[in-house]
Design an enzyme around this catalytic site. Structure first.
Site, PDB file in Angstrom:
ATOM      1  N   ASP A 188      31.653  71.004 -21.796  1.00  0.00           N
ATOM      2  CA  ASP A 188      31.671  69.573 -21.517  1.00  0.00           C
ATOM      3  C   ASP A 188      30.252  69.054 -21.691  1.00  0.00           C
ATOM      4  O   ASP A 188      29.379  69.284 -20.847  1.00  0.00           O
ATOM      5  CB  ASP A 188      32.165  69.323 -20.087  1.00  0.00           C
ATOM      6  CG  ASP A 188      32.388  67.849 -19.785  1.00  0.00           C
ATOM      7  OD1 ASP A 188      31.787  66.999 -20.479  1.00  0.00           O
ATOM      8  OD2 ASP A 188      33.150  67.545 -18.853  1.00  0.00           O
ATOM      9  N   LYS A 236      27.630  65.264 -13.453  1.00  0.00           N
ATOM     10  CA  LYS A 236      27.176  64.477 -14.596  1.00  0.00           C
ATOM     11  C   LYS A 236      26.291  63.296 -14.194  1.00  0.00           C
ATOM     12  O   LYS A 236      26.344  62.230 -14.800  1.00  0.00           O
ATOM     13  CB  LYS A 236      28.374  63.996 -15.428  1.00  0.00           C
ATOM     14  CG  LYS A 236      29.201  65.142 -15.967  1.00  0.00           C
ATOM     15  CD  LYS A 236      30.568  64.721 -16.463  1.00  0.00           C
ATOM     16  CE  LYS A 236      31.369  65.953 -16.840  1.00  0.00           C
ATOM     17  NZ  LYS A 236      32.772  65.649 -17.136  1.00  0.00           N
ATOM     18  N   HIS A 289       8.360  66.887 -38.319  1.00  0.00           N
ATOM     19  CA  HIS A 289       9.540  66.025 -38.393  1.00  0.00           C
ATOM     20  C   HIS A 289       9.666  65.385 -39.767  1.00  0.00           C
ATOM     21  O   HIS A 289      10.750  65.340 -40.344  1.00  0.00           O
ATOM     22  CB  HIS A 289       9.473  64.941 -37.304  1.00  0.00           C
ATOM     23  CG  HIS A 289      10.205  65.313 -36.049  1.00  0.00           C
ATOM     24  ND1 HIS A 289      11.531  65.048 -35.861  1.00  0.00           N
ATOM     25  CD2 HIS A 289       9.778  65.948 -34.924  1.00  0.00           C
ATOM     26  CE1 HIS A 289      11.896  65.491 -34.672  1.00  0.00           C
ATOM     27  NE2 HIS A 289      10.857  66.036 -34.077  1.00  0.00           N
ATOM     28  N   GLU A 324      20.010  66.531 -34.927  1.00  0.00           N
ATOM     29  CA  GLU A 324      18.549  66.579 -34.973  1.00  0.00           C
ATOM     30  C   GLU A 324      18.119  67.850 -35.700  1.00  0.00           C
ATOM     31  O   GLU A 324      17.875  68.905 -35.090  1.00  0.00           O
ATOM     32  CB  GLU A 324      17.941  66.530 -33.569  1.00  0.00           C
ATOM     33  CG  GLU A 324      16.440  66.387 -33.602  1.00  0.00           C
ATOM     34  CD  GLU A 324      15.831  66.221 -32.225  1.00  0.00           C
ATOM     35  OE1 GLU A 324      14.602  66.066 -32.160  1.00  0.00           O
ATOM     36  OE2 GLU A 324      16.566  66.259 -31.227  1.00  0.00           O
TER      37      GLU A 324
END
Length: 354
Positions: free
Chosen positions: A244, A168, A339, A37
């Site tokens: 991670d 997670k 953007h 991004e």
């Protein structure tokens, strides 16, 4: 059979510098972000530039740290499970000695429990030095479980992982009890800086934060979270520093606060679940080693200090991107214009919201 291991090429840039101070470190540094991004780089850079315009920059306060692993056992009934929980609590000193046999840097610092029917869930909490600590906590929990099954009557094996950790997954328990490093990042910007550099006002950002991050997230059913896009900065930072990446699930849970203080802007990001380490799996890759060294996280310090330094830099990075986005969204059309310019290759680094 051939080795198919490869390193994925995610674009990475260094942005900044940002300035931070607090109870862990005082420094100025650029930060690495690996992301597809591309507007994220100038957005974080804009927030970072603001941190260098004021003293003492972004103030970061590390308030807690712990890695967790939950196990669960089965009992004959709820009463037996309750007695077993009391027994575990009475044996804490003994259990700390068991954990110390698992490594030099892992320490048992506490536990919480829950009983459901005849099931007993035990959430063990550890410090793990400079490691994020997933494997260290699991190894220690496995040793504890083996010991308890022999020492405590009336219980049998359930699982080495009982989902009460929680690893997670977006849950309330991590925000309440903590998992990883808990860091609060704060920045106070004078009204003139807000007006000239962000082209907005403290009142506008505070009102947007209430409507978007607080009320909007409430309506969406957010879990212990009220922010715009912590995950963007965390993923970029985690990939660049060998973390991670799946831990952004709980890492992105956090709360943004914005206040209008007589025209000045108080802006803070509270991150209760920053799971980062400077040693362990993934840290041996050349680019990770180079990035951690450049961040000053390869110095000879007391165990845990390099990981704490990395955590407060991560929190400050999150604040830079969060502030830039919130400012952009107070101005109609700015977000999309930015953007379009960036993604079509015609952008400057002057603005950049996500």
């Amino acid at each position: 059979m051939t080795d198919t291991t490869a390193v994925a090429g995610v674009p990475m840039k260094w942005v900044g510098p940002l300035r931070l101070s607090g109870n862990v470190a005082a420094l100025e540094t650029q930060v690495p972000l690996a992301t597809y991004e591309s507007p994220l780089w100038p957005s974080v850079a804009r927030g970072a530039r603001l941190s260098t315009l004021v003293e003492p920059g972004i103030v970061t306060t590390l308030t807690d740290e712990r890695m967790t692993r939950s196990v669960f056992v089965r009992a004959r009934d709820a009463h037996t499970a309750h007695l077993a929980a009391l027994e575990v609590d009475a044996r804490l000193d003994e259990l700390r000695d068991v954990v110390r046999t698992c490594g030099r840097f892992v320490e048992l610092i506490g536990f919480h429990h829950e009983i459901v029917a005849d099931l007993l869930f035990l959430r063990f909490e550890f410090t793990t030095g400079d490691a994020a600590g997933h494997n260290m906590a699991t190894l220690a929990a496995d040793a504890l479980l083996t010991h308890l099954l022999k020492a405590v009557p009336g219980i049998t094996y359930g699982s080495i992982s009982g989902n009460y950790c929680t690893d997670k997954k977006a849950t309330a328990v991590n925000g309440i009890l903590g998992r990883g490093k808990r860091v609060v990042a704060e920045l106070l910007l004078p009204r003139d800086v807000v007006r000239t550099s962000l082209r907005t006002t403290a009142a506008a950002i505070a009102h947007l934060n209430t409507g978007k991050n607080l009320i909007g997230t409430l309506l969406a059913g957010g879990i212990r979270s009220a922010n715009a896009h912590y995950a963007n900065m965390l993923l970029g930072f985690y990939l660049a520093t060998g973390q991670d990446a799946a831990n952004i699930v709980e890492g992105s849970q956090g709360v943004t606060v914005a206040e209008d203080r007589d025209g000045d802007l108080y802006f803070s990001c509270t991150l209760p679940n920053l799971i980062v380490g400077t040693v362990g799996n993934g840290k041996g890759l050349d680019f990770v080693e180079e990035n951690l060294t450049r961040l000053g996280c390869r110095e000879a310090r007391e165990p845990g200090d390099n990981a704490r330094r990395l955590a407060v830099i991560a929190a400050a990075t999150v604040l830079c991107g969060e502030l830039s986005l919130m400012a952009a969204q107070t101005n109609p059309g700015e977000l999309m214009r930015t953007h379009v310019r960036l993604e079509r290759g015609t952008a400057t680094t002057r603005t950049g919201g996500q």
